[in-house]
Each structure stands twice: as structure tokens, then as C-alpha cells.
Design an enzyme around this catalytic site. Sequence first.
Site, PDB file in Angstrom:
ATOM      1  N   GLY A   9      -6.779  13.075   0.989  1.00  0.00           N
ATOM      2  CA  GLY A   9      -5.414  12.596   0.772  1.00  0.00           C
ATOM      3  C   GLY A   9      -4.614  13.782   0.292  1.00  0.00           C
ATOM      4  O   GLY A   9      -5.150  14.892   0.196  1.00  0.00           O
ATOM      5  N   THR A  10      -3.357  13.574  -0.019  1.00  0.00           N
ATOM      6  CA  THR A  10      -2.560  14.682  -0.537  1.00  0.00           C
ATOM      7  C   THR A  10      -3.039  15.041  -1.937  1.00  0.00           C
ATOM      8  O   THR A  10      -3.888  14.353  -2.508  1.00  0.00           O
ATOM      9  CB  THR A  10      -1.069  14.291  -0.667  1.00  0.00           C
ATOM     10  N   MET A  11      -2.451  16.065  -2.509  1.00  0.00           N
ATOM     11  CA  MET A  11      -2.694  16.353  -3.924  1.00  0.00           C
ATOM     12  C   MET A  11      -2.196  15.144  -4.733  1.00  0.00           C
ATOM     13  O   MET A  11      -1.313  14.409  -4.287  1.00  0.00           O
ATOM     14  CB  MET A  11      -1.927  17.614  -4.344  1.00  0.00           C
ATOM     15  N   ASP A  12      -2.787  14.954  -5.886  1.00  0.00           N
ATOM     16  CA  ASP A  12      -2.313  13.940  -6.829  1.00  0.00           C
ATOM     17  C   ASP A  12      -2.465  12.505  -6.321  1.00  0.00           C
ATOM     18  O   ASP A  12      -1.685  11.639  -6.691  1.00  0.00           O
ATOM     19  CB  ASP A  12      -0.837  14.225  -7.169  1.00  0.00           C
ATOM     20  N   CYS A  13      -3.451  12.268  -5.465  1.00  0.00           N
ATOM     21  CA  CYS A  13      -3.629  10.882  -4.995  1.00  0.00           C
ATOM     22  C   CYS A  13      -4.875  10.249  -5.620  1.00  0.00           C
ATOM     23  O   CYS A  13      -5.228   9.117  -5.276  1.00  0.00           O
ATOM     24  CB  CYS A  13      -3.682  10.828  -3.467  1.00  0.00           C
ATOM     25  N   GLY A  14      -5.550  10.973  -6.510  1.00  0.00           N
ATOM     26  CA  GLY A  14      -6.670  10.372  -7.239  1.00  0.00           C
ATOM     27  C   GLY A  14      -8.055  10.785  -6.762  1.00  0.00           C
ATOM     28  O   GLY A  14      -9.051  10.129  -7.083  1.00  0.00           O
ATOM     29  N   SER A  16     -10.009  13.474  -7.599  1.00  0.00           N
ATOM     30  CA  SER A  16     -10.937  13.871  -8.671  1.00  0.00           C
ATOM     31  C   SER A  16     -11.295  12.666  -9.540  1.00  0.00           C
ATOM     32  O   SER A  16     -12.427  12.560 -10.033  1.00  0.00           O
ATOM     33  CB  SER A  16     -10.313  14.972  -9.534  1.00  0.00           C
ATOM     34  N   GLU A  87     -12.800  19.564  -4.732  1.00  0.00           N
ATOM     35  CA  GLU A  87     -12.032  20.714  -4.220  1.00  0.00           C
ATOM     36  C   GLU A  87     -12.755  21.330  -3.012  1.00  0.00           C
ATOM     37  O   GLU A  87     -12.820  22.560  -2.854  1.00  0.00           O
ATOM     38  CB  GLU A  87     -11.808  21.775  -5.320  1.00  0.00           C
TER      39      GLU A  87
HETATM   40  N1  LIG Z   1      -0.234   8.877 -17.084  1.00  0.00           N
HETATM   41  C1  LIG Z   1      -0.763   8.329 -15.980  1.00  0.00           C
HETATM   42  N2  LIG Z   1      -0.944   6.993 -15.906  1.00  0.00           N
HETATM   43  C2  LIG Z   1      -1.480   6.433 -14.791  1.00  0.00           C
HETATM   44  N3  LIG Z   1      -1.843   7.140 -13.710  1.00  0.00           N
HETATM   45  C3  LIG Z   1      -1.675   8.455 -13.743  1.00  0.00           C
HETATM   46  C4  LIG Z   1      -1.128   9.132 -14.858  1.00  0.00           C
HETATM   47  N4  LIG Z   1      -1.089  10.464 -14.579  1.00  0.00           N
HETATM   48  C5  LIG Z   1      -1.585  10.600 -13.332  1.00  0.00           C
HETATM   49  N5  LIG Z   1      -1.922   9.397 -12.821  1.00  0.00           N
HETATM   50  C6  LIG Z   1      -2.501   9.109 -11.514  1.00  0.00           C
HETATM   51  O1  LIG Z   1      -3.588   9.975 -11.333  1.00  0.00           O
HETATM   52  C7  LIG Z   1      -3.770  10.238  -9.974  1.00  0.00           C
HETATM   53  C8  LIG Z   1      -4.021  11.711  -9.794  1.00  0.00           C
HETATM   54  O2  LIG Z   1      -5.298  11.961 -10.270  1.00  0.00           O
HETATM   55  P1  LIG Z   1      -6.279  13.110  -9.763  1.00  0.00           P
HETATM   56  O3  LIG Z   1      -7.612  12.475  -9.618  1.00  0.00           O
HETATM   57  O4  LIG Z   1      -6.177  14.251 -10.715  1.00  0.00           O
HETATM   58  O5  LIG Z   1      -5.644  13.488  -8.328  1.00  0.00           O
HETATM   59  P2  LIG Z   1      -6.111  14.528  -7.239  1.00  0.00           P
HETATM   60  O6  LIG Z   1      -7.511  14.974  -7.561  1.00  0.00           O
HETATM   61  O7  LIG Z   1      -6.019  13.789  -5.940  1.00  0.00           O
HETATM   62  O8  LIG Z   1      -5.112  15.648  -7.293  1.00  0.00           O
HETATM   63  C9  LIG Z   1      -2.501   9.788  -9.259  1.00  0.00           C
HETATM   64  O9  LIG Z   1      -2.823   8.612  -8.510  1.00  0.00           O
HETATM   65  C10 LIG Z   1      -1.555   9.454 -10.378  1.00  0.00           C
HETATM   66  O10 LIG Z   1      -0.746   8.344 -10.031  1.00  0.00           O
HETATM   67  C1  LIG Z   2      -1.398  22.786  -0.832  1.00  0.00           C
HETATM   68  C2  LIG Z   2      -2.257  23.842  -1.463  1.00  0.00           C
HETATM   69  C3  LIG Z   2      -2.970  23.576  -2.610  1.00  0.00           C
HETATM   70  N1  LIG Z   2      -3.709  24.544  -3.179  1.00  0.00           N
HETATM   71  C4  LIG Z   2      -4.451  24.261  -4.419  1.00  0.00           C
HETATM   72  C5  LIG Z   2      -3.627  23.712  -5.540  1.00  0.00           C
HETATM   73  C6  LIG Z   2      -4.645  22.915  -6.345  1.00  0.00           C
HETATM   74  O1  LIG Z   2      -5.236  23.824  -7.266  1.00  0.00           O
HETATM   75  C7  LIG Z   2      -5.664  22.474  -5.292  1.00  0.00           C
HETATM   76  C8  LIG Z   2      -5.577  21.003  -4.946  1.00  0.00           C
HETATM   77  O2  LIG Z   2      -6.064  20.254  -6.039  1.00  0.00           O
HETATM   78  P1  LIG Z   2      -5.814  18.666  -6.232  1.00  0.00           P
HETATM   79  O3  LIG Z   2      -6.942  18.270  -7.121  1.00  0.00           O
HETATM   80  O4  LIG Z   2      -5.883  18.025  -4.884  1.00  0.00           O
HETATM   81  O5  LIG Z   2      -4.475  18.507  -6.872  1.00  0.00           O
HETATM   82  O6  LIG Z   2      -5.389  23.238  -4.129  1.00  0.00           O
HETATM   83  C9  LIG Z   2      -3.787  25.802  -2.604  1.00  0.00           C
HETATM   84  O7  LIG Z   2      -4.497  26.685  -3.097  1.00  0.00           O
HETATM   85  N2  LIG Z   2      -3.082  26.074  -1.476  1.00  0.00           N
HETATM   86  C10 LIG Z   2      -2.314  25.146  -0.883  1.00  0.00           C
HETATM   87  O8  LIG Z   2      -1.676  25.446   0.152  1.00  0.00           O
END
Ligand SMILES: Nc1ncnc2c1ncn2[C@@H]1O[C@H](COP(=O)(O)OP(=O)(O)O)[C@@H](O)[C@H]1O
Ligand SMILES: Cc1cn([C@H]2C[C@H](O)[C@@H](COP(=O)(O)O)O2)c(=O)[nH]c1=O
Length: 232
Positions: A9-14, A16, A87
Site C-alpha cells: 500500500g502507500t506509505m502510512d497505510c498501516g 508496519s 520495508e
Molecule cells: N494517533 C493515531 N491514532 C490512530 N491511528 C493512527 C495514529 N497515528 C497514525 N495512525 C495510523 O497508523 C497507520 C500508519 O501506521 P504504520 O504501520 O506506521 O504505516 P506504514 O508502515 O504503512 O507506513 C495509518 O493507518 C494511520 O492512520
Molecule cells: C516514496 C519513497 C519512500 N522512501 C522511504 C521513506 C520511508 O523511510 C520508507 C517507507 O516507509 P513506510 O513505513 O512505508 O512509511 O521508504 C524512499 O526511500 N524513497 C521513495 O521514493
Amino acid sequence: MAELVFFTGTMDCGKSTLALQMDHTHSTRGRAGLLFTKHDRSGEAVLSSRLGLTKSALEVGDDLDFWDFVTAQVTTGRKVDYLICDEAQFYTPDQVEQLARLVDEMGVDVFAFGITADFRTELFPGSRRLIELADRTQQLQVQALCWCGKAATVNARVVDGVMVVEGEQVVVGDVAGPDGTTPLVEYEMLCRRHYMRRMNASAARAQALSPDVLPFDLDLCPVPSPPRSPGG
Ligand SMILES: Nc1ncnc2c1ncn2[C@@H]1O[C@H](COP(=O)(O)OP(=O)(O)O)[C@@H](O)[C@H]1O
Ligand SMILES: Cc1cn([C@H]2C[C@H](O)[C@@H](COP(=O)(O)O)O2)c(=O)[nH]c1=O
């Protein structure tokens, strides 16, 4: 039957968060797992979720051979039922092939988590190989949103507030430059339309405030009459 699954999924979609949840679910049922990550934003050898959970993990270097590492562990008597690989976009294609071999020849489940494409919308080599080899590629349910409210599909890079489309493929997010100051590299998830228009949230705000783009329909926006002179 063991599986190679790519959760994406995109970054920040959960991703991890799900990685840590899957580890919890499997380990509490007596299964033995190993956690791996690479360039986590919280530092080396840690798997972190934005929700605050963290767990120590093995840092994946380019020279790590997953096959050699895991088979060596098993040879010394350690049970390995599954691997959590966060990652995974940063892993090399060879490493992805080693993961597939562990599934097929050792019966180890591999759960890989990562983004597919970089800020230029090009596939990361590790993600491409995962898409090619995985038994399943699963899109996460929680989608990040673009500033316009549509589902975000692209990870845009923003340097010092400005969206960029050129640069190194790998730059760990939300970090200041080596001197601790600028440039600040951040990522912003956008829908394709706004990515193509290079319009991230701050560019959209700036455009909305610009007098150049104020509506010019006289019915909707009448031109104020000049002040009347006294007695005129
Ligand atoms: N304070 C919060 N309360 C509830 N959900 C949160 C909060 N902060 C982040 N999130 C949720 O955490 C998820 C991002 O978690 P993470 O596992 O770190 O993402 P990813 O690994 O995909 O970048 C998102 O779905 C976001 O909506
Ligand atoms: C788009 C993009 C992302 N990255 C890096 C930035 C973050 O450190 C990770 C993604 O982590 P997340 O847990 O999914 O948030 O990837 C990058 O190095 N280059 C890129 O183009």
C-alpha cells in the site's frame, strides 16, 4: 502450505502495524518467527509503527543471504516457522529470491511488507521481484488520503515544502539533512491527478490564496462600484 505474501500500500497505510500484529498473532500460537527490517525511520534494527509499537528486528544489509542465515539457524536447532520482512522494497531482487526459496524448500512462511513505487512512481527493484514471485500480493485496507479527500495512490516526495520528481531513489522519510538542518525530506500521499499536477497540499493552499486564480465571473463576483463623490 507455506506462502510468500506481499502486503503493500502507500506509505502510512498501516504496513508496519500489520507486521507487528502478525508477529504477535503467530508467536502467541507457539510459532517461532524472525523479524527483519531495513532503514526503518526509527533507526537501525527496529521495526516501528506510527501507532507507537516497536520491536527489535534484524537489520537487512545488502550482503545478507536469507537462505544461508535461516538454514544456519535451523541447523543449530532453532525453530523458524515464519519471517516478518518489513520495508521489503529496499531488499535486493536476489534477497527476494532467497525468501521464495525458503518458502518452497524449507516450508517457512514469509510475510513481506513494503511500498511498491518510489516518489517518481517507479517500482523499487525489491517490490518488483516480490510482485513477480509472491503467492499473493495483498493491498492493505486502510488507504491514505490525498488532501482533496480521494484515496491516495502515490508517495510524493517533498523537500523543504516543495514537491520534487528527481533525486535519489532511497531517502528515509521525515529527516533533516546530515547537518541536522535543511533540506527536510518528507513524503506526502497524493491521488494520481494531484501528483501529475505536482500539487501537494501546500501548493494547493498557495494557489487558492493567489489573486491570479480568483473567479472572474462578474455575476458571481461583481466589481465594486467606485466611491461616489460628495454631492455627485
Ligand atoms: N494517533 C493515531 N491514532 C490512530 N491511528 C493512527 C495514529 N497515528 C497514525 N495512525 C495510523 O497508523 C497507520 C500508519 O501506521 P504504520 O504501520 O506506521 O504505516 P506504514 O508502515 O504503512 O507506513 C495509518 O493507518 C494511520 O492512520
Ligand atoms: C516514496 C519513497 C519512500 N522512501 C522511504 C521513506 C520511508 O523511510 C520508507 C517507507 O516507509 P513506510 O513505513 O512505508 O512509511 O521508504 C524512499 O526511500 N524513497 C521513495 O521514493
